[in-house]
Design a protein around this motif. Structure first.
Motif, PDB file in Angstrom:
ATOM      1  N   GLY A  52       0.763  -1.227   0.000  1.00 38.17           N
ATOM      2  CA  GLY A  52       0.000   0.000   0.000  1.00 38.17           C
ATOM      3  C   GLY A  52       0.797   1.283   0.000  1.00 38.17           C
ATOM      4  O   GLY A  52       0.222   2.365   0.160  1.00 38.17           O
ATOM      5  N   SER A  53       2.085   1.203  -0.187  1.00 39.91           N
ATOM      6  CA  SER A  53       2.881   2.437  -0.264  1.00 39.91           C
ATOM      7  C   SER A  53       2.495   3.239  -1.498  1.00 39.91           C
ATOM      8  O   SER A  53       2.091   2.684  -2.519  1.00 39.91           O
ATOM      9  N   ARG A  54       2.654   4.559  -1.412  1.00 41.17           N
ATOM     10  CA  ARG A  54       2.323   5.377  -2.571  1.00 41.17           C
ATOM     11  C   ARG A  54       3.220   6.617  -2.647  1.00 41.17           C
ATOM     12  O   ARG A  54       3.778   7.066  -1.656  1.00 41.17           O
ATOM     13  N   ASP A  55       3.350   7.080  -3.877  1.00 39.63           N
ATOM     14  CA  ASP A  55       4.063   8.327  -4.165  1.00 39.63           C
ATOM     15  C   ASP A  55       5.511   8.301  -3.678  1.00 39.63           C
ATOM     16  O   ASP A  55       6.030   9.288  -3.153  1.00 39.63           O
ATOM     17  N   SER A  56       6.181   7.160  -3.880  1.00 36.86           N
ATOM     18  CA  SER A  56       7.596   7.051  -3.528  1.00 36.86           C
ATOM     19  C   SER A  56       8.470   7.284  -4.759  1.00 36.86           C
ATOM     20  O   SER A  56       8.015   7.149  -5.892  1.00 36.86           O
ATOM     21  N   GLY A  57       9.738   7.608  -4.516  1.00 36.15           N
ATOM     22  CA  GLY A  57      10.699   7.759  -5.589  1.00 36.15           C
ATOM     23  C   GLY A  57      11.956   6.972  -5.301  1.00 36.15           C
ATOM     24  O   GLY A  57      12.505   7.053  -4.196  1.00 36.15           O
ATOM     25  N   LEU A  58      12.397   6.176  -6.280  1.00 29.26           N
ATOM     26  CA  LEU A  58      13.657   5.436  -6.189  1.00 29.26           C
ATOM     27  C   LEU A  58      14.533   5.887  -7.343  1.00 29.26           C
ATOM     28  O   LEU A  58      14.179   5.701  -8.510  1.00 29.26           O
ATOM     29  N   ALA A  59      15.684   6.481  -7.019  1.00 29.94           N
ATOM     30  CA  ALA A  59      16.548   6.998  -8.079  1.00 29.94           C
ATOM     31  C   ALA A  59      18.013   6.781  -7.739  1.00 29.94           C
ATOM     32  O   ALA A  59      18.430   6.949  -6.588  1.00 29.94           O
ATOM     33  N   ASN A  60      18.772   6.394  -8.754  1.00 26.11           N
ATOM     34  CA  ASN A  60      20.241   6.308  -8.648  1.00 26.11           C
ATOM     35  C   ASN A  60      20.699   5.334  -7.570  1.00 26.11           C
ATOM     36  O   ASN A  60      21.746   5.532  -6.958  1.00 26.11           O
ATOM     37  N   ASN A  61      19.924   4.275  -7.362  1.00 25.51           N
ATOM     38  CA  ASN A  61      20.346   3.209  -6.459  1.00 25.51           C
ATOM     39  C   ASN A  61      21.006   2.087  -7.252  1.00 25.51           C
ATOM     40  O   ASN A  61      20.765   1.920  -8.449  1.00 25.51           O
ATOM     41  N   ILE A  62      21.832   1.299  -6.566  1.00 26.36           N
ATOM     42  CA  ILE A  62      22.489   0.145  -7.172  1.00 26.36           C
ATOM     43  C   ILE A  62      22.069  -1.103  -6.404  1.00 26.36           C
ATOM     44  O   ILE A  62      22.195  -1.159  -5.166  1.00 26.36           O
ATOM     45  N   CYS A  63      21.568  -2.100  -7.124  1.00 23.76           N
ATOM     46  CA  CYS A  63      21.184  -3.375  -6.534  1.00 23.76           C
ATOM     47  C   CYS A  63      21.917  -4.487  -7.279  1.00 23.76           C
ATOM     48  O   CYS A  63      21.683  -4.699  -8.476  1.00 23.76           O
ATOM     49  N   THR A  64      22.775  -5.206  -6.571  1.00 24.48           N
ATOM     50  CA  THR A  64      23.569  -6.239  -7.226  1.00 24.48           C
ATOM     51  C   THR A  64      23.796  -7.420  -6.298  1.00 24.48           C
ATOM     52  O   THR A  64      23.942  -7.260  -5.084  1.00 24.48           O
ATOM     53  N   GLY A  65      23.795  -8.597  -6.877  1.00 29.65           N
ATOM     54  CA  GLY A  65      24.103  -9.794  -6.115  1.00 29.65           C
ATOM     55  C   GLY A  65      23.031 -10.226  -5.135  1.00 29.65           C
ATOM     56  O   GLY A  65      23.285 -11.046  -4.246  1.00 29.65           O
ATOM     57  N   ASN A  66      21.822  -9.701  -5.279  1.00 26.75           N
ATOM     58  CA  ASN A  66      20.717 -10.072  -4.407  1.00 26.75           C
ATOM     59  C   ASN A  66      19.898 -11.208  -5.026  1.00 26.75           C
ATOM     60  O   ASN A  66      20.071 -11.551  -6.198  1.00 26.75           O
ATOM     61  N   GLY A  67      18.963 -11.747  -4.231  1.00 26.64           N
ATOM     62  CA  GLY A  67      18.024 -12.693  -4.812  1.00 26.64           C
ATOM     63  C   GLY A  67      17.224 -12.065  -5.938  1.00 26.64           C
ATOM     64  O   GLY A  67      16.883 -12.699  -6.934  1.00 26.64           O
ATOM     65  N   GLY A  68      16.917 -10.787  -5.799  1.00 32.82           N
ATOM     66  CA  GLY A  68      16.297  -9.968  -6.832  1.00 32.82           C
ATOM     67  C   GLY A  68      16.700  -8.526  -6.600  1.00 32.82           C
ATOM     68  O   GLY A  68      17.100  -8.147  -5.488  1.00 32.82           O
ATOM     69  N   GLY A  69      16.591  -7.689  -7.613  1.00 37.21           N
ATOM     70  CA  GLY A  69      17.058  -6.318  -7.479  1.00 37.21           C
ATOM     71  C   GLY A  69      16.086  -5.426  -6.724  1.00 37.21           C
ATOM     72  O   GLY A  69      16.282  -5.126  -5.552  1.00 37.21           O
ATOM     73  N   ILE A  70      15.023  -4.981  -7.388  1.00 36.76           N
ATOM     74  CA  ILE A  70      14.014  -4.087  -6.807  1.00 36.76           C
ATOM     75  C   ILE A  70      12.652  -4.736  -6.989  1.00 36.76           C
ATOM     76  O   ILE A  70      12.323  -5.217  -8.075  1.00 36.76           O
ATOM     77  N   THR A  71      11.830  -4.751  -5.928  1.00 35.86           N
ATOM     78  CA  THR A  71      10.454  -5.207  -6.067  1.00 35.86           C
ATOM     79  C   THR A  71       9.485  -4.154  -5.563  1.00 35.86           C
ATOM     80  O   THR A  71       9.724  -3.497  -4.550  1.00 35.86           O
ATOM     81  N   VAL A  72       8.408  -3.968  -6.326  1.00 35.69           N
ATOM     82  CA  VAL A  72       7.292  -3.106  -5.936  1.00 35.69           C
ATOM     83  C   VAL A  72       6.067  -4.010  -5.961  1.00 35.69           C
ATOM     84  O   VAL A  72       5.683  -4.509  -7.012  1.00 35.69           O
ATOM     85  N   ASP A  73       5.444  -4.228  -4.796  1.00 36.84           N
ATOM     86  CA  ASP A  73       4.449  -5.296  -4.713  1.00 36.84           C
ATOM     87  C   ASP A  73       3.315  -4.958  -3.747  1.00 36.84           C
ATOM     88  O   ASP A  73       3.557  -4.463  -2.638  1.00 36.84           O
ATOM     89  N   TYR A  74       2.126  -5.219  -4.188  1.00 34.76           N
ATOM     90  CA  TYR A  74       0.890  -5.194  -3.429  1.00 34.76           C
ATOM     91  C   TYR A  74       0.355  -3.789  -3.168  1.00 34.76           C
ATOM     92  O   TYR A  74       0.715  -3.111  -2.212  1.00 34.76           O
ATOM     93  N   LEU A  75      -0.481  -3.348  -4.080  1.00 32.55           N
ATOM     94  CA  LEU A  75      -1.244  -2.109  -3.954  1.00 32.55           C
ATOM     95  C   LEU A  75      -0.365  -0.875  -3.808  1.00 32.55           C
ATOM     96  O   LEU A  75      -0.693   0.070  -3.090  1.00 32.55           O
ATOM     97  N   VAL A  76       0.754  -0.876  -4.509  1.00 36.30           N
ATOM     98  CA  VAL A  76       1.639   0.284  -4.534  1.00 36.30           C
ATOM     99  C   VAL A  76       1.244   1.163  -5.720  1.00 36.30           C
ATOM    100  O   VAL A  76       1.057   0.680  -6.835  1.00 36.30           O
ATOM    101  N   THR A  77       1.114   2.465  -5.494  1.00 35.84           N
ATOM    102  CA  THR A  77       0.727   3.392  -6.559  1.00 35.84           C
ATOM    103  C   THR A  77       1.628   4.625  -6.544  1.00 35.84           C
ATOM    104  O   THR A  77       2.192   4.994  -5.508  1.00 35.84           O
ATOM    105  N   GLY A  78       1.735   5.259  -7.703  1.00 40.44           N
ATOM    106  CA  GLY A  78       2.427   6.534  -7.794  1.00 40.44           C
ATOM    107  C   GLY A  78       3.909   6.490  -7.532  1.00 40.44           C
ATOM    108  O   GLY A  78       4.523   7.523  -7.245  1.00 40.44           O
ATOM    109  N   THR A  79       4.523   5.323  -7.664  1.00 43.26           N
ATOM    110  CA  THR A  79       5.968   5.196  -7.431  1.00 43.26           C
ATOM    111  C   THR A  79       6.732   5.375  -8.740  1.00 43.26           C
ATOM    112  O   THR A  79       6.337   4.844  -9.782  1.00 43.26           O
TER     113      THR A  79
END
Length: 301
Positions: A52-79
């Motif tokens: 249910g998160s909303r209106d978030s911003g993700l910029a200029n991040n680095i995701c490496t070597g994880n099980g997965g990089g970035i996930t946006v899940d379950y009723l998230v809007t405006g990201t």
């Protein structure tokens, strides 16, 4: 990790590494910004925005070597997910967007992941624009989703470039799909898809006779392909199989190692009109994918 209705949090230049789950996770949060963070070697996702998160911003991040990089899940809007690098992550891939509507994924580099570069599932009205997805298990995958738009993405050197499966009314415009092992673009089990202005070249490097540059297959209906350039693919340029109501118009389909266009299976009402088709190894247009189709004995047409 944000608590209920966490608001206006700024996470900048942090390192989240070697954790049992997320490197950075935010739930039920409003108007949060994550910039310049590094998430590495976490068992779960590097960064997670969910619940249910909303209106978030993700910029200029680095995701490496994880099980997965970035996930946006379950009723998230405006990201907005912009200018991030997600590379060398595991089977969950680079960026995932699930069960969430009205978000933007733009200008990210999602490369060399063991899963999809970008995956969208059970989601609607999202925009995926200007991303690169190179050397992933799959470039961009969309499934069980409606009214999403993919614009000006580049996908190459994966298994399938872009796959749309069990979807309705999604649009692919000005994307480039090249040098993938299987299809450049595969539309499957989907209705009212629109493909316009895409460049699809050098795909089906495996030379599988069931693959092609663009495949419209497995019970699709009302797919429109206009102004695409389909060239130099292994086997057919465009395959339409077991699908109905396909409209193929004003495309350039050249120098593919099979037919320019192959139409086969149980579909009806497909239209091929005003295309430029030349230089293909097989027929320009092949009905049933078996070479020249003769008239029936006694047929007067």
């Amino acid at each position: 990790r944000g608590g209920a209705a966490c608001e206006n949090t700024r996470l900048t230049d942090n390192i989240g590494a070697n954790n049992a789950n997320y490197g950075i996770g935010i739930a039920d949060a409003i108007d949060n910004v994550l910039t310049g963070n590094t998430a590495a070697a976490n068992s779960g996702y590097g960064i997670g925005i969910y619940s249910g998160s909303r209106d978030s911003g993700l910029a200029n991040n680095i995701c490496t070597g994880n099980g997965g990089g970035i996930t946006v899940d379950y009723l998230v809007t405006g990201t907005v997910i912009m200018n991030n690098i997600a590379f060398d992550n595991g089977a969950n891939g680079g960026i995932n967007l699930f069960n969430s509507d009205n978000n933007v994924i733009t200008l990210n580099a999602c490369n060399s992941n063991q899963g999809p570069g970008i995956s969208i599932g059970r989601a609607s009205n999202n925009r995926v624009m200007g991303n690169t997805a190179l050397n992933n298990a799959e470039g961009i995958g969309i499934w069980n989703s409606t009214n999403n738009i993919l614009i000006s993405n580049t996908v190459s050197n994966g298994s399938t470039g872009i796959k749309v499966d069990w979807c309705t009314t999604n649009t692919l415009t000005n994307n480039t799909a090249s040098s993938n092992e299987q299809e450049g673009i595969w539309i499957a089990n989907s209705t009212d898809s629109v493909l316009t202005g895409n460049t699809v070249s050098g795909n089906n490097t495996s030379l599988d006779s069931t693959r092609s540059g663009i495949r419209i297959g497995d019970a699709c209906s009302n797919t429109a392909l206009t102004g695409n350039a389909v060239e130099g693919n292994g086997n057919d340029g465009v395959q339409i199989h077991n699908s109905s109501g396909t409209i193929l118009t004003d495309n350039t389909i050249t120098f593919n190692s099979g037919a320019g266009v192959s139409i086969s299976g149980l579909g009806t009402g497909n239209t091929v009109n005003s295309n430029i088709i030349f230089g293909n190894t097989g027929l320009g247009i092949d009905l049933e994918g078996n070479g020249v189709t003769l008239n029936d004995v006694g047929d007067e047409d």
